[in-house]
Write an enzyme that holds these catalytic residues in place. Structure first.
Site, PDB file in Angstrom:
ATOM      1  N   TRP A  91       0.863  -1.192   0.000  1.00 41.64           N
ATOM      2  CA  TRP A  91       0.000   0.000   0.000  1.00 41.64           C
ATOM      3  C   TRP A  91       0.895   1.237   0.000  1.00 41.64           C
ATOM      4  O   TRP A  91       1.896   1.275   0.726  1.00 41.64           O
ATOM      5  CB  TRP A  91      -0.883  -0.024   1.252  1.00 41.64           C
ATOM      6  CG  TRP A  91      -1.812   1.137   1.414  1.00 41.64           C
ATOM      7  CD1 TRP A  91      -2.605   1.691   0.454  1.00 41.64           C
ATOM      8  CD2 TRP A  91      -2.053   1.873   2.614  1.00 41.64           C
ATOM      9  NE1 TRP A  91      -3.337   2.721   0.990  1.00 41.64           N
ATOM     10  CE2 TRP A  91      -3.013   2.864   2.304  1.00 41.64           C
ATOM     11  CE3 TRP A  91      -1.560   1.788   3.918  1.00 41.64           C
ATOM     12  CZ2 TRP A  91      -3.488   3.754   3.256  1.00 41.64           C
ATOM     13  CZ3 TRP A  91      -2.031   2.679   4.864  1.00 41.64           C
ATOM     14  CH2 TRP A  91      -2.982   3.648   4.533  1.00 41.64           C
ATOM     15  N   ASP A 132      -1.634  -6.372   8.755  1.00 38.73           N
ATOM     16  CA  ASP A 132      -2.585  -5.322   8.368  1.00 38.73           C
ATOM     17  C   ASP A 132      -3.801  -6.016   7.766  1.00 38.73           C
ATOM     18  O   ASP A 132      -3.691  -6.700   6.738  1.00 38.73           O
ATOM     19  CB  ASP A 132      -1.919  -4.384   7.346  1.00 38.73           C
ATOM     20  CG  ASP A 132      -2.803  -3.189   7.011  1.00 38.73           C
ATOM     21  OD1 ASP A 132      -3.921  -3.098   7.550  1.00 38.73           O
ATOM     22  OD2 ASP A 132      -2.368  -2.345   6.194  1.00 38.73           O
ATOM     23  N   LYS A 151     -14.069  -0.598   5.007  1.00 39.43           N
ATOM     24  CA  LYS A 151     -14.637  -1.341   3.887  1.00 39.43           C
ATOM     25  C   LYS A 151     -15.753  -2.267   4.342  1.00 39.43           C
ATOM     26  O   LYS A 151     -16.834  -2.286   3.769  1.00 39.43           O
ATOM     27  CB  LYS A 151     -13.540  -2.157   3.193  1.00 39.43           C
ATOM     28  CG  LYS A 151     -12.672  -1.376   2.258  1.00 39.43           C
ATOM     29  CD  LYS A 151     -11.596  -0.569   2.953  1.00 39.43           C
ATOM     30  CE  LYS A 151     -10.743   0.181   1.933  1.00 39.43           C
ATOM     31  NZ  LYS A 151      -9.793   1.083   2.516  1.00 39.43           N
TER      32      LYS A 151
HETATM   33  C1  LMR Z   1      -6.698   2.647  -0.720  1.00 38.99           C
HETATM   34  O1  LMR Z   1      -5.670   1.973  -0.730  1.00 38.99           O
HETATM   35  O2  LMR Z   1      -7.176   3.178  -1.726  1.00 38.99           O
HETATM   36  C2  LMR Z   1      -7.456   2.821   0.565  1.00 38.99           C
HETATM   37  O3  LMR Z   1      -6.857   2.097   1.573  1.00 38.99           O
HETATM   38  C3  LMR Z   1      -7.682   4.232   0.897  1.00 38.99           C
HETATM   39  C4  LMR Z   1      -6.433   4.959   1.274  1.00 38.99           C
HETATM   40  O4  LMR Z   1      -6.436   5.577   2.337  1.00 38.99           O
HETATM   41  O5  LMR Z   1      -5.451   4.934   0.535  1.00 38.99           O
END
Ligand code: LMR
Length: 398
Positions: free
Chosen positions: A130, A211, A247
């Site tokens: 992420w 996570d 979510k």
């Molecule tokens: C995403 O990856 O799009 C979500 O987890 C929202 C974010 O805060 O980035």
């Protein structure tokens, strides 16, 4: 003082929503941020949430401060959801859970905690991960390294490379793991692979930081939580889990998540919790009430919980159907090479689209995806599927 402040680039995910909102094209589609939209293109307000919200409004309770670590009923329900009601860890009092400001808040509080307790540790995140993981742990003072994870040729996990890289980490390294619905790739480990990873973490004395932002979004609540149970069953005595209800409850803006710390015994869990509380107190003092009251109200009511579980199943099954629909439409548009999208899990697909292709999608078609090629499958619907598939096929060919 502010005359020479440097302008930093916008956020790679949330910045896209700003650009999307400013786009006047009626055909625009936001496949950037990870949000589940229903068939009418709206963020759903779940029926279970609506009902509990009505009940809470009728009760009209006063709004005092919550405890520093949040609403006790919420923390208890969260522990049971994340670890399983019958988890021996819960019976032994080894899990300390704190309500946090979303899953991101749990990551940051967890990062601050670990940096305080293990000041020399580095953290290893998957390549890719992420977008915000590196930033959150970096901001907490961690050196962030990467372990191999994704194989762009198979569009799945490069498990051998992952094991090899984890095996090279120094004992005491924190390892960030996505429990399910890997963000951004959609490529998950199997149960057998999780068992191997858990053994390796234990043997090498690595510290798992799990996570779990998408529990219930791929196979089911319990199935998607398998990683947590496998790591516990491997006998790893200390680890942490960050989870989010953004979510699974469609409560994005309520910023509702939790940090659960597993310690070797009840006394050490209590001590770690005292440290967590000190960290929270110095950042935002205590969390807000509303989201926690909603989640606790639903999870602690037999009737509302059933309603929620059915809604979660609906969302999950609809995402599976959208994956199939996208692949079918891509085949029809002359791009059969995207069949792998059916094998990926959760909201996201690492589509393999390059940065220039993503730019073309935005500029020519008003379709917004993350620069890495991540698309949010949960933003599709029957109204935009064919349009998106045609556009993706066009840029993929060009
Ligand atoms: C995403 O990856 O799009 C979500 O987890 C929202 C974010 O805060 O980035």
């Amino acid at each position: 003082f502010f005359a020479n402040v440097e302008l930093v680039p916008g956020d790679p995910i949330l910045g896209l929503t700003e650009a999307y909102n400013a786009d006047s094209r009626s055909t625009k589609v936001n496949l950037g941020v990870g949000i589940y939209y229903d068939e009418s293109g709206r963020i759903p307000l779940l029926r279970a949430v609506k009902q509990i919200e009505q009940q809470l409004a009728d009760e009209a309770k006063p709004r005092g401060y919550l405890p520093i670590d949040g609403l006790p009923a919420y923390n208890q329900a969260t522990r049971e959801l994340v670890f399983g009601k019958d988890s021996p860890l819960l019976a032994a009092g080894r899990v300390a859970t704190s309500q946090t400001i979303g899953g991101s808040g749990a990551l940051r509080v967890g990062a601050d905690l670990l940096h305080r307790l293990l000041p020399h540790a580095t953290i290893a995140i998957s390549n890719p991960s992420w977008e915000n993981h590196r930033a959150v742990f970096g901001a907490a003072g961690f050196e962030v390294v990467e372990y191999s994870y994704f194989d762009p040729t198979t569009h799945g996990v490069d498990f051998d490379a992952m094991l090899a890289d984890l095996g090279k980490l120094q004992p005491g390294t924190v390892v960030l793991l996505h429990a399910c619905c890997h963000n951004p790739t959609g490529a998950d480990l199997t149960v057998a692979q999780w068992k191997q990873v858990a053994e390796l973490l234990k043997d090498r004395q690595l510290f798992p930081f799990i996570d779990m932002a998408y529990q219930g979004f791929d196979k089911g609540i319990s199935e998607d939580g398998a990683a947590v149970r496998i790591i516990a069953e491997a006998g790893i005595d200390s680890f942490v889990v960050a989870n989010s209800y953004s979510k699974s409850f469609s409560l994005y803006g309520e910023r509702i998540g939790a940090l659960s710390v597993v310690a070797p015994d009840a006394a050490s869990a209590k001590a770690v919790q005292s440290q967590v509380k000190r960290i929270i107190r110095t950042i935002y003092s205590s969390p807000s009430n509303h989201g926690a009251a909603l989640v606790a109200g639903v999870l602690n009511s037999v009737e509302l919980r059933q309603v929620w579980e059915a809604e979660l199943t609906e969302m999950r099954e609809r995402i599976h159907a959208l994956r199939h629909g996208l692949v079918e439409n891509l085949v029809a548009a002359g791009a059969p090479e995207f069949a792998f999208i059916n094998d990926q899990a959760g909201m996201f697909s690492y589509s393999g689209l390059t940065r220039p292709q993503v730019d073309r999608l935005r500029d020519e078609f008003g379709i917004y995806a993350v620069g890495t090629g991540r698309i949010c499958v949960a933003a599709l619907n029957q109204g935009n599927l064919a349009y998106v598939a045609k556009a993706v096929a066009t840029v993929a060919k060009g």
